[in-house]
Scaffold this motif. Sequence first.
Motif, mmCIF file in Angstrom:
data_model
loop_
_atom_site.group_PDB
_atom_site.id
_atom_site.type_symbol
_atom_site.label_atom_id
_atom_site.label_comp_id
_atom_site.label_asym_id
_atom_site.label_seq_id
_atom_site.Cartn_x
_atom_site.Cartn_y
_atom_site.Cartn_z
ATOM 1 N N MET A 1 48.992 34.486 54.196
ATOM 2 C CA MET A 1 47.551 34.949 53.686
ATOM 3 C C MET A 1 46.590 35.033 53.143
ATOM 4 O O MET A 1 45.294 33.706 53.967
ATOM 5 C CB MET A 1 47.904 34.800 51.770
ATOM 6 C CG MET A 1 47.907 35.701 51.324
ATOM 7 S SD MET A 1 48.928 36.305 50.293
ATOM 8 C CE MET A 1 49.293 34.446 49.386
ATOM 9 N N HIS A 6 45.489 35.098 47.635
ATOM 10 C CA HIS A 6 46.344 34.522 46.488
ATOM 11 C C HIS A 6 45.747 34.876 44.639
ATOM 12 O O HIS A 6 45.916 35.358 43.658
ATOM 13 C CB HIS A 6 45.723 33.290 47.273
ATOM 14 C CG HIS A 6 46.406 32.503 45.636
ATOM 15 N ND1 HIS A 6 47.876 32.464 45.648
ATOM 16 C CD2 HIS A 6 45.409 31.341 44.430
ATOM 17 C CE1 HIS A 6 48.378 31.042 44.243
ATOM 18 N NE2 HIS A 6 47.647 30.900 44.112
ATOM 19 N N TRP A 9 46.424 38.681 43.525
ATOM 20 C CA TRP A 9 47.895 38.677 43.158
ATOM 21 C C TRP A 9 47.524 37.934 41.880
ATOM 22 O O TRP A 9 48.520 38.567 40.846
ATOM 23 C CB TRP A 9 48.403 38.403 43.909
ATOM 24 C CG TRP A 9 48.731 39.545 44.715
ATOM 25 C CD1 TRP A 9 48.232 38.861 46.612
ATOM 26 C CD2 TRP A 9 48.958 40.921 45.021
ATOM 27 N NE1 TRP A 9 48.709 40.583 46.984
ATOM 28 C CE2 TRP A 9 48.763 41.679 46.340
ATOM 29 C CE3 TRP A 9 49.226 41.557 43.802
ATOM 30 C CZ2 TRP A 9 49.063 42.802 46.336
ATOM 31 C CZ3 TRP A 9 49.524 42.923 43.706
ATOM 32 C CH2 TRP A 9 50.124 43.728 45.093
#
Lengths: 249, 67
Positions: A1, A6, A9
């Motif tokens: 990712m 990170h 979200w």
Amino acid sequence: MKPSLHPFWAGVRAELPLLVGVFPFGLIYGTLALNAGIPIVAAQAMSSILFAGSSQFAVAQLIHNAAPAPVILLTIAVINLRHMLYSASLAPHLKSLSLRWKILLSYLMTDEAYAVAILNYERIGGTAFAHWYFLGAGLALWTTWQTATALGLWAGAALPATLPLDFALPLTFIAMVVPALKNRPAVAAALSAGLVALLAFSMPYKLGLMLAALTGIAVGTFLESRVERNAIPPQNVGRDIISPNQERE
Amino acid sequence: MTIWLVVLLGGLVTFGMRFSFVWLLGRLEVPETMRRALRYVPPAVLSAIVFPELFLRDNHLDLSLSR
């Protein structure tokens, strides 16, 4: 990712509990706007261009009463005045961002996004991806508001003119006050602001909120300077806003 | 037509207020007094939002619909 995803979200997740209260509010706005005689496209455009719930309710009401445009515009300005406080509060954290980011995040600066974003900035400080957290929170709210408006407009005719507005502010919002209470001046700021908010609640156009916030800020600042004069050695005076410290007495 | 004028100009005014200090403080050095005051925006604003919701829920309902 990707490293930016990170925090993005995480911001979305932090915003989720607040959306529970926002969604019915958007639904009701859609219904109310229709009943006020605002065309569907304009009502939806108001949600995406103005993007400020309380002022949209006021506009619907004023349009319904056939108020002149300057009056409506002034009302919008007064109700949304509190965003200048959010802007000032977030500004030091957004300082190093590009103009495009500043514009985007300013556009997404609502009560709910501000609350989530500022607490994150105060908790983790200015990390390289903290603005993605803000973006996640802001977009989560934006999407919910647009969807709820659309649903309200779509279901408008089917819904009764007056909906029961009996939904409590989510507990999360209340729980957010706690991490903001970092020291005694902050507690005093919160208590005085809360008290003034109660006393001034009947003031129109969210002016009570504005007055309460300014009172709290004045009380906190005053107490901090007193505490500082009495107990804190001078080298601690110029602390960085990015890393506010803990109990300081 | 009023409604479109209101939506566009109202949106511009609202964005202007949201952008105001983000823009201004990006170009100026923030004075220490202001930094200090800004630290109290979160506790003051959050409790100013929460207190009436906690203690005046019924009033709130009336007000938010009647305006």
